[in-house]
Design a protein around this motif. Structure first.
Motif, mmCIF file in Angstrom:
data_model
loop_
_atom_site.group_PDB
_atom_site.id
_atom_site.type_symbol
_atom_site.label_atom_id
_atom_site.label_comp_id
_atom_site.label_asym_id
_atom_site.label_seq_id
_atom_site.Cartn_x
_atom_site.Cartn_y
_atom_site.Cartn_z
ATOM 1 N N VAL A 125 2.087 1.914 -3.470
ATOM 2 C CA VAL A 125 1.052 2.333 -4.422
ATOM 3 C C VAL A 125 0.607 3.764 -4.125
ATOM 4 O O VAL A 125 0.367 4.558 -5.042
ATOM 5 C CB VAL A 125 -0.144 1.354 -4.405
ATOM 6 C CG1 VAL A 125 -1.267 1.860 -5.301
ATOM 7 C CG2 VAL A 125 0.301 -0.018 -4.884
ATOM 8 N N ILE A 126 0.527 4.103 -2.838
ATOM 9 C CA ILE A 126 0.174 5.484 -2.484
ATOM 10 C C ILE A 126 1.253 6.441 -3.005
ATOM 11 O O ILE A 126 0.954 7.473 -3.612
ATOM 12 C CB ILE A 126 -0.022 5.623 -0.959
ATOM 13 C CG1 ILE A 126 -1.384 5.017 -0.586
ATOM 14 C CG2 ILE A 126 0.052 7.084 -0.530
ATOM 15 C CD1 ILE A 126 -1.781 5.154 0.842
ATOM 16 N N ALA B 164 3.667 8.044 6.109
ATOM 17 C CA ALA B 164 2.418 8.130 6.867
ATOM 18 C C ALA B 164 1.630 6.837 6.734
ATOM 19 O O ALA B 164 1.077 6.323 7.712
ATOM 20 C CB ALA B 164 1.580 9.313 6.385
ATOM 21 N N ALA B 165 1.598 6.281 5.513
ATOM 22 C CA ALA B 165 0.867 5.029 5.290
ATOM 23 C C ALA B 165 1.477 3.899 6.111
ATOM 24 O O ALA B 165 0.776 3.054 6.664
ATOM 25 C CB ALA B 165 0.878 4.673 3.807
ATOM 26 N N LEU C 115 6.728 11.325 2.118
ATOM 27 C CA LEU C 115 5.980 11.625 3.338
ATOM 28 C C LEU C 115 4.697 10.812 3.389
ATOM 29 O O LEU C 115 4.336 10.257 4.427
ATOM 30 C CB LEU C 115 5.623 13.123 3.392
ATOM 31 C CG LEU C 115 6.734 14.093 3.760
ATOM 32 C CD1 LEU C 115 6.217 15.531 3.690
ATOM 33 C CD2 LEU C 115 7.245 13.791 5.160
ATOM 34 N N ALA C 116 4.012 10.738 2.243
ATOM 35 C CA ALA C 116 2.751 9.994 2.191
ATOM 36 C C ALA C 116 2.993 8.514 2.480
ATOM 37 O O ALA C 116 2.242 7.892 3.236
ATOM 38 C CB ALA C 116 2.090 10.171 0.832
ATOM 39 N N LEU D 222 0.598 4.463 9.904
ATOM 40 C CA LEU D 222 -0.809 4.268 10.248
ATOM 41 C C LEU D 222 -1.251 2.818 10.054
ATOM 42 O O LEU D 222 -2.347 2.446 10.436
ATOM 43 C CB LEU D 222 -1.693 5.189 9.401
ATOM 44 C CG LEU D 222 -1.507 6.695 9.650
ATOM 45 C CD1 LEU D 222 -2.265 7.507 8.622
ATOM 46 C CD2 LEU D 222 -1.968 7.065 11.053
ATOM 47 N N GLY D 223 -0.413 2.008 9.440
ATOM 48 C CA GLY D 223 -0.808 0.627 9.173
ATOM 49 C C GLY D 223 -1.657 0.563 7.918
ATOM 50 O O GLY D 223 -2.121 1.586 7.431
ATOM 51 N N ARG D 224 -1.872 -0.624 7.410
ATOM 52 C CA ARG D 224 -2.595 -0.681 6.138
ATOM 53 C C ARG D 224 -4.116 -0.661 6.344
ATOM 54 O O ARG D 224 -4.597 -1.071 7.383
ATOM 55 C CB ARG D 224 -2.187 -1.882 5.302
ATOM 56 C CG ARG D 224 -2.384 -3.232 5.948
ATOM 57 C CD ARG D 224 -2.410 -4.307 4.889
ATOM 58 N NE ARG D 224 -3.608 -4.169 4.071
ATOM 59 C CZ ARG D 224 -3.598 -4.081 2.743
ATOM 60 N NH1 ARG D 224 -2.474 -4.103 2.092
ATOM 61 N NH2 ARG D 224 -4.723 -3.974 2.067
ATOM 62 N N PRO D 225 -4.861 -0.169 5.341
ATOM 63 C CA PRO D 225 -6.320 -0.096 5.484
ATOM 64 C C PRO D 225 -6.944 -1.486 5.544
ATOM 65 O O PRO D 225 -6.397 -2.408 4.988
ATOM 66 C CB PRO D 225 -6.777 0.645 4.228
ATOM 67 C CG PRO D 225 -5.688 0.487 3.248
ATOM 68 C CD PRO D 225 -4.419 0.362 4.039
ATOM 69 N N THR E 63 0.815 -1.220 0.000
ATOM 70 C CA THR E 63 0.000 0.000 0.000
ATOM 71 C C THR E 63 0.847 1.269 0.000
ATOM 72 O O THR E 63 0.563 2.190 -0.769
ATOM 73 C CB THR E 63 -0.964 0.019 1.203
ATOM 74 O OG1 THR E 63 -1.549 -1.268 1.320
ATOM 75 C CG2 THR E 63 -2.059 1.044 1.027
#
Lengths: 188, 164
Positions: free
Chosen positions: B112-113, B157-158, B153-154, B161-164, B109
């Motif tokens: 990909v982000i 952050a991902a 940075l994104a 925060l852990g994956r969705p 993730t």
């Protein structure tokens, strides 16, 4: 205060950036033709040509909006809200404006250029464009959601929320850094 | 959805046109002329960008890009994601479908982000076809340099925060 004449950028119809893309396109088109045959070549052409035709009205609308903004927007309002002295709030306002601005790159760049011409600060402009690219709802709804699904998109947007502000502040810092160096060079 | 966005654009243009017309006819006429000339100047570029980019995109090996963005690819994968995003040609269909395919194919993730954000920020072709001809050059390069850290940075952050 007398208003300075509007700074319109002279635009060339063809320039090096267009030429380099043209070369890349020509090379790719030849490779596609030789590798995949003429059927595929024309298939790509027709589908993209339809897209091109559908984009044209948007381009015209955007250019008209930009032209109107340039003459109608009171300069002191732009200066106060997103000018060089607008501080952190200017960047936040530009970020919000970018997120709600409709349309694609075709719309955003002429409008952003119009705001720069009437006194918007570089940092605010950078925040505006970054916000439009990362948070713009049009792109999210039309393109991103169908491809990625809700969960990923919400997640991506939450992460991207502070980024336009970061970019705006970074741009502003660079501008003042460059200005300071220029002053030092001139002074020393 | 596309119709709605189009309609909104024209509604804004029309509203501004009415305001301009109420100030003076001359203002309206001059602005419309300015807008139409700008539009005409952009047409060769749009032609090139939209019709031409299909050929560049046809040469893009989507599976290969997906493989590079694997979950275990770490910082290298992240850098590849950012560079890949910047050099992904074509319109939103291509950028998003590469990202979506990579995600389905097991890419991480954060990668990909980073990919979608880098593509949104730096897509080289958009930069050359739209931004440089229309915006002051100084602002364009400042924007690019100022946004360089954003995909990283994104991704950070991902990861935090852990994956969705």
């Amino acid at each position: 205060m007398p208003e300075a004449p509007l700074q319109r950028r002279p635009r060339k119809t063809f320039d090096w950036s267009t030429v380099s893309i043209a070369v890349a396109v020509a090379v790719s088109a030849v490779v596609v033709y030789r590798r995949d045959g003429s059927e595929r070549f024309f298939e790509i052409f027709t589908s993209d040509f339809e897209l091109f035709v559908s984009i044209l009205p948007k381009v015209l609308a955007a250019c008209l909006i930009a032209a109107f903004v340039a003459v109608l927007m009171p300069r002191e309002v732009v200066l106060r809200w997103v000018g060089a002295e607008s501080g952190f709030m200017g960047i936040v306002i530009a970020t919000l404006a970018g997120a709600i601005c409709p349309g694609g790159p075709i719309t955003i760049f002429p409008v952003a250029a119009a705001f720069v011409a009437i006194g918007a600060d570089t940092g605010a402009t950078v925040a505006f464009i970054t916000s439009w690219t990362l948070l713009g709802y049009a792109r999210v709804l039309v393109w991103e959601l169908p491809f990625f699904g809700g969960e990923f998109v919400i997640w991506r947007i939450v992460i991207a929320l502070p980024l336009p502000i970061v970019a705006g502040i970074a741009a502003r810092m660079m501008v003042s850094l460059v200005a300071r160096r220029r002053r030092n060079e001139a002074g020393g | 959805m596309i119709v709605l966005v189009d309609g909104l654009l024209w509604a804004i243009a029309l509203a501004l046109g009415i305001i301009a017309a109420r100030r003076s006819r001359l203002l309206l006429r001059d602005s419309v002329r300015e807008g139409v000339i700008d539009c005409a100047r952009l047409i060769p570029r749009i032609m090139l960008g939209v019709v031409g980019s299909g050929y560049i995109a046809a040469l893009l090996p989507e599976e290969v890009v997906g493989r590079w963005l694997g979950a275990d690819s770490g910082l290298t994968g992240l850098c590849i994601a950012v560079i890949g995003g910047a050099f992904t040609p074509g319109g939103p269909v291509i950028g998003f479908s590469v990202g979506a395919a990579a995600l389905k194919g097991g890419a991480g993730t954060p990668q990909v982000i980073a990919y979608t954000i880098a593509w949104a920020l730096f897509a080289v072709q958009r930069l050359f076809i739209w931004e440089l001809p229309v915006m002051p050059e100084r602002v364009v390069w400042l924007r690019v340099v100022a946004s360089l850290p954003l995909p990283f940075l994104a991704a950070a952050a991902a990861m935090l925060l852990g994956r969705p």
